[in-house]
Write a protein that holds these residues in place. Structure first.
Motif, PDB file in Angstrom:
ATOM      1  N   ASP A  44       7.322   4.693   2.093  1.00 32.71           N
ATOM      2  CA  ASP A  44       5.535   4.902   1.397  1.00 32.71           C
ATOM      3  C   ASP A  44       4.446   4.773   1.046  1.00 32.71           C
ATOM      4  O   ASP A  44       3.539   5.300   0.972  1.00 32.71           O
ATOM      5  CB  ASP A  44       6.268   5.827   0.296  1.00 32.71           C
ATOM      6  CG  ASP A  44       7.679   7.410   0.243  1.00 32.71           C
ATOM      7  OD1 ASP A  44       7.510   7.755   1.483  1.00 32.71           O
ATOM      8  OD2 ASP A  44       8.286   7.691  -0.612  1.00 32.71           O
ATOM      9  N   LEU A  45       4.916   3.040   0.488  1.00 30.87           N
ATOM     10  CA  LEU A  45       4.228   2.384   0.350  1.00 30.87           C
ATOM     11  C   LEU A  45       3.398   2.193   1.146  1.00 30.87           C
ATOM     12  O   LEU A  45       1.543   2.047   0.778  1.00 30.87           O
ATOM     13  CB  LEU A  45       4.058   0.764  -0.354  1.00 30.87           C
ATOM     14  CG  LEU A  45       3.729  -0.080  -0.363  1.00 30.87           C
ATOM     15  CD1 LEU A  45       2.485   0.829  -2.361  1.00 30.87           C
ATOM     16  CD2 LEU A  45       4.296  -1.523  -0.953  1.00 30.87           C
ATOM     17  N   ALA A  98      13.247  -6.429  -0.339  1.00 31.61           N
ATOM     18  CA  ALA A  98      12.375  -5.149  -0.485  1.00 31.61           C
ATOM     19  C   ALA A  98      11.257  -5.601  -1.678  1.00 31.61           C
ATOM     20  O   ALA A  98      10.005  -5.175  -0.721  1.00 31.61           O
ATOM     21  CB  ALA A  98      13.213  -4.026  -1.243  1.00 31.61           C
ATOM     22  N   ASP A 138      -5.079   9.962  -4.031  1.00 32.12           N
ATOM     23  CA  ASP A 138      -4.657   8.303  -3.734  1.00 32.12           C
ATOM     24  C   ASP A 138      -5.456   7.303  -3.640  1.00 32.12           C
ATOM     25  O   ASP A 138      -4.893   6.273  -4.738  1.00 32.12           O
ATOM     26  CB  ASP A 138      -3.122   7.899  -2.392  1.00 32.12           C
ATOM     27  CG  ASP A 138      -2.361   9.562  -3.054  1.00 32.12           C
ATOM     28  OD1 ASP A 138      -2.077   9.751  -3.795  1.00 32.12           O
ATOM     29  OD2 ASP A 138      -1.510   9.522  -1.661  1.00 32.12           O
ATOM     30  N   LYS A 195      18.570   2.488   2.715  1.00 32.56           N
ATOM     31  CA  LYS A 195      17.598   3.483   3.328  1.00 32.56           C
ATOM     32  C   LYS A 195      16.733   3.965   2.278  1.00 32.56           C
ATOM     33  O   LYS A 195      15.329   4.101   2.324  1.00 32.56           O
ATOM     34  CB  LYS A 195      18.419   4.716   3.848  1.00 32.56           C
ATOM     35  CG  LYS A 195      18.836   4.501   5.305  1.00 32.56           C
ATOM     36  CD  LYS A 195      19.468   5.547   5.783  1.00 32.56           C
ATOM     37  CE  LYS A 195      20.086   5.925   6.871  1.00 32.56           C
ATOM     38  NZ  LYS A 195      20.375   6.858   7.555  1.00 32.56           N
ATOM     39  N   ALA A 196      17.275   3.761   0.658  1.00 26.23           N
ATOM     40  CA  ALA A 196      16.379   4.201  -0.704  1.00 26.23           C
ATOM     41  C   ALA A 196      15.280   3.491  -0.218  1.00 26.23           C
ATOM     42  O   ALA A 196      14.170   3.638  -0.680  1.00 26.23           O
ATOM     43  CB  ALA A 196      16.737   4.281  -1.620  1.00 26.23           C
ATOM     44  N   GLN A 197      15.266   2.021  -0.283  1.00 26.31           N
ATOM     45  CA  GLN A 197      14.807   0.776  -0.589  1.00 26.31           C
ATOM     46  C   GLN A 197      13.472   1.015   0.650  1.00 26.31           C
ATOM     47  O   GLN A 197      12.369   0.740   0.817  1.00 26.31           O
ATOM     48  CB  GLN A 197      15.652  -0.392   0.633  1.00 26.31           C
ATOM     49  CG  GLN A 197      15.913  -1.196  -1.132  1.00 26.31           C
ATOM     50  CD  GLN A 197      16.192  -2.301  -1.561  1.00 26.31           C
ATOM     51  OE1 GLN A 197      17.159  -2.505  -0.472  1.00 26.31           O
ATOM     52  NE2 GLN A 197      16.522  -3.076  -2.476  1.00 26.31           N
ATOM     53  N   SER A 199       0.523   4.998   1.897  1.00 25.03           N
ATOM     54  CA  SER A 199       0.043   5.210   1.129  1.00 25.03           C
ATOM     55  C   SER A 199      -2.058   3.850   0.505  1.00 25.03           C
ATOM     56  O   SER A 199      -2.234   4.242   0.436  1.00 25.03           O
ATOM     57  CB  SER A 199       0.144   5.132   0.012  1.00 25.03           C
ATOM     58  OG  SER A 199       0.250   3.194  -0.856  1.00 25.03           O
ATOM     59  N   LYS A 224      12.931   3.358   2.327  1.00 31.05           N
ATOM     60  CA  LYS A 224      11.864   4.977   2.271  1.00 31.05           C
ATOM     61  C   LYS A 224      10.471   4.432   1.058  1.00 31.05           C
ATOM     62  O   LYS A 224       9.702   5.307   1.583  1.00 31.05           O
ATOM     63  CB  LYS A 224      12.648   5.788   1.309  1.00 31.05           C
ATOM     64  CG  LYS A 224      12.069   7.242   0.672  1.00 31.05           C
ATOM     65  CD  LYS A 224      11.300   7.914   2.016  1.00 31.05           C
ATOM     66  CE  LYS A 224      10.932   9.309   2.009  1.00 31.05           C
ATOM     67  NZ  LYS A 224       9.630   9.649   0.730  1.00 31.05           N
ATOM     68  N   LYS A 225      10.985   3.323  -0.389  1.00 33.26           N
ATOM     69  CA  LYS A 225       9.837   2.666  -0.844  1.00 33.26           C
ATOM     70  C   LYS A 225       9.034   2.288   0.412  1.00 33.26           C
ATOM     71  O   LYS A 225       7.811   2.489  -0.491  1.00 33.26           O
ATOM     72  CB  LYS A 225      10.276   2.408  -1.114  1.00 33.26           C
ATOM     73  CG  LYS A 225       9.767   2.028  -3.593  1.00 33.26           C
ATOM     74  CD  LYS A 225      10.194   1.467  -4.418  1.00 33.26           C
ATOM     75  CE  LYS A 225       9.438   1.029  -5.067  1.00 33.26           C
ATOM     76  NZ  LYS A 225       9.673  -0.472  -6.184  1.00 33.26           N
ATOM     77  N   ILE A 226       9.594   1.241   0.936  1.00 32.76           N
ATOM     78  CA  ILE A 226       8.283   0.649   1.829  1.00 32.76           C
ATOM     79  C   ILE A 226       7.404   0.756   2.452  1.00 32.76           C
ATOM     80  O   ILE A 226       6.436   1.114   2.719  1.00 32.76           O
ATOM     81  CB  ILE A 226       9.287   0.007   2.483  1.00 32.76           C
ATOM     82  CG1 ILE A 226       9.850  -1.323   1.739  1.00 32.76           C
ATOM     83  CG2 ILE A 226       8.402  -0.468   3.391  1.00 32.76           C
ATOM     84  CD1 ILE A 226      11.206  -2.519   2.201  1.00 32.76           C
ATOM     85  N   GLU A 256       6.979  -5.365   0.674  1.00 31.39           N
ATOM     86  CA  GLU A 256       6.424  -4.507  -0.325  1.00 31.39           C
ATOM     87  C   GLU A 256       4.646  -5.694  -0.656  1.00 31.39           C
ATOM     88  O   GLU A 256       4.009  -5.167  -1.228  1.00 31.39           O
ATOM     89  CB  GLU A 256       6.210  -3.625  -1.679  1.00 31.39           C
ATOM     90  CG  GLU A 256       7.387  -2.338  -1.214  1.00 31.39           C
ATOM     91  CD  GLU A 256       8.335  -2.368  -2.384  1.00 31.39           C
ATOM     92  OE1 GLU A 256       8.463  -2.904  -3.536  1.00 31.39           O
ATOM     93  OE2 GLU A 256       9.857  -1.778  -2.574  1.00 31.39           O
TER      94      GLU A 256
END
Length: 538
Positions: free
Chosen positions: A261-262, A207, A104, A253-255, A265, A257-259, A211
């Motif tokens: 995960d970012l 979101a 990554d 929750k999908a948003q 990383s 989860k993306k936050i 990010e």
């Protein structure tokens, strides 16, 4: 301590840096600074100065001046100057890694610098950027060494976070100067917790905006972003257990989860906060039977009745639900400004709470004891999910028959509350403290009460992690118990600024905050120089 130009090949490092954590050689078996030393010893005007020895063999060159330390935010804490051209990215250069765990980090920096990501490779080519894990179990995993020599770059660290921070230094070097200077950077943070807290309950942020802040924080080597998503004005994240409390404007929750995960990383921990037992107005609006009432029956804004079993049930439902959404090791429990405790005689004003305290903890127990017990119970809930709890400093009380659990960290934000305890009281008890000093680090929308928007200049010139309350530092002997600090954005008057204005307003304060958390010593650059550098790197 400023970086000082010294004789070729000599190490320059800031006071307090644990140089023993870093390798004594630079990855090729040669001592740090050896290239510079051989160049410096070449007599001026000799054949060697022209690049050859009398027999025609190659020799060190004096073509290049001694390199200067890179200009980055936060500033690197140690740099060994050498002579050489440095390194600049080219299309035929590769990013290679020695461990698949660094994929990554490798792909990210390759994309940012326009290089090819080649994965794991044993061969070495001119121009390579190599990322390596040295697996030094005794070293700070956020420390790193970056060697620029022979037309290549090597970033080595004991952990993935350190490698990532090395790539952030390299990215800033290229953006600011176009070239990474020859030599060796040895760097690590002074403080382990470096954060930004966002009040997304009172002001809804998109979101995408959050990010963007995570990318900004990553480049500045922050490692926390706090999300205060429940308050009187709103509950801003989708809930399966209690959908009735969620505000119209919220993150799915999908948003989230993306936050998350970012953030992962970028080696950033997302720290969630469901504040209780105060600041629960959005929850109470859907459950009015749980609202605290005083002796005359008057409703208390934002306060939940902690003597009611249903109050603990709903808060624990939420803590348990969101533990699966936020996998980081930290959790903020709030605990501040419980309105039952801001009156002169809590036991008289709230006889129901007083009776519950005596029933649970004995005849001498008080409303403070019941409130401390509430905090301990919520800490137990998140501790069961392997989280480290923290709470605002005004959620901890002197004396009493009930003590807050020792592992609950103190988020020290103010000394302005009636009866507020001084920071040294928590520190002398052995508690770990995180600095949220509202005198320097609170960006409160609309500037209500006595708040003014903090400036980067004031943080840069006057604040250090030891300055926990007001403008006075605690004794240096407590330094090890201060884990770090967090800049905080609060939405008291949410329409006072747009989210873009907030991003612009906090840009320089964030840069100044992380500089002092990475290295609390007096910076080398003046504020004007630091401000200009921030503009170059933006």
């Amino acid at each position: 301590m400023p970086i000082t130009a010294v004789a070729a090949g000599a190490l320059v490092a800031a006071s307090g840096v644990g140089l023993g954590l870093w390798a004594a050689s630079d990855g090729d078996g040669s001592p740090a600074g050896s290239t510079a030393a051989s160049s410096a010893e070449t007599p001026a005007g000799s054949d060697e100065a022209a690049g050859t020895t009398p027999d025609g063999s190659p020799s060190p060159s004096r073509t290049y001046p001694l390199s200067e330390a890179p200009r980055t935010i936060p500033a690197v804490r140690g740099h060994t100057a050498e002579r050489g051209p440095g390194w600049r990215p080219a299309k035929d250069h590769r990013v290679v890694v020695d461990d698949p765990a660094l994929a990554d980090e490798g792909r990210l920096i390759a994309g940012e610098l326009g290089l090819a990501y080649a994965g794991e490779k044993d061969d070495r080519r001119a121009g390579d950027l190599r990322l390596e894990l040295n697996r030094d179990g005794g070293a700070n995993p956020e420390s790193y060494t970056m060697t620029v020599r022979g037309g290549s770059v090597t970033v080595s660290a004991p952990g993935e976070p350190g490698v990532f921070y090395g790539t952030r230094t390299l990215k800033q070097e290229i953006k600011g100067a176009g070239t990474a200077p020859e030599g060796v950077v040895r760097d690590e943070p002074a403080k382990q917790r470096r954060g930004l807290m966002l009040d997304i309950a009172r002001k809804h942020y998109t979101a995408g905006w959050i990010e963007d802040r995570i990318r900004e924080l990553g480049d500045l080597k922050f490692n926390e972003i706090g999300l205060h998503f429940s308050d009187d004005q709103g509950f801003r994240i989708e809930s399966d257990s209690h959908p009735e409390i969620v505000s119209a404007d919220h993150l799915t929750k999908a948003q989230v989860k993306k936050i998350v995960d970012l953030a992962e990383s970028r080696h950033i921990t997302v720290v969630p906060e469901i504040d209780s037992p105060g600041h629960l107005g959005a929850v109470i609006a859907a459950h009015p039977d749980l609202q605290l009432r005083d002796a005359s029956g008057g409703a208390v804004r934002g306060a939940i009745d902690i003597s009611e079993a249903g109050s603990a049930e709903i808060v624990d439902d939420l803590l348990n639900e969101y533990a699966g959404l936020f996998p980081g090791g930290q959790w903020h429990l709030g605990g501040d400004e419980y309105q039952a405790l801001v009156v002169s005689d809590p036991e008289a004003s709230f006889p129901g709470l007083a009776a519950a305290a005596r029933e649970k903890y004995g005849s001498g127990a008080t409303v403070e004891d019941l409130t401390t017990g509430w905090l301990d119970d919520r800490a137990a809930t998140v501790r069961a999910h392997d989280r480290t709890p923290r709470a605002w400093n005004d959620g901890f009380f002197r004396g009493g028959s009930v003590r807050a659990a020792e592992d609950i960290q103190v988020a020290y934000w103010t000394g302005k509350e009636i009866g507020a305890r001084r920071p040294a009281e928590y520190l002398s008890e052995g508690r770990e403290v995180i600095n949220y000093n509202d005198e320097f680090l609170y960006y409160v929308l609309g500037e209500p009460l006595t708040f003014v928007y903090p400036t980067g200049e004031r943080i840069y010139e006057q604040w250090t992690p030891l300055v926990l309350r007001g403008t006075t530092a605690v004794p240096e002997r407590y330094d090890d118990r201060i884990l770090g600090g967090s800049f905080a954005v609060w939405g008291d008057i949410p329409g006072a600024q747009t989210q873009d204005q907030v991003a612009d307003g906090i840009r320089l304060p964030l840069a100044a905050t992380v500089q002092k958390l990475w290295d609390p010593d007096e910076p080398e650059l003046s504020w004007a120089e630091f401000r200009d550098l921030a503009g170059e790197l933006d």
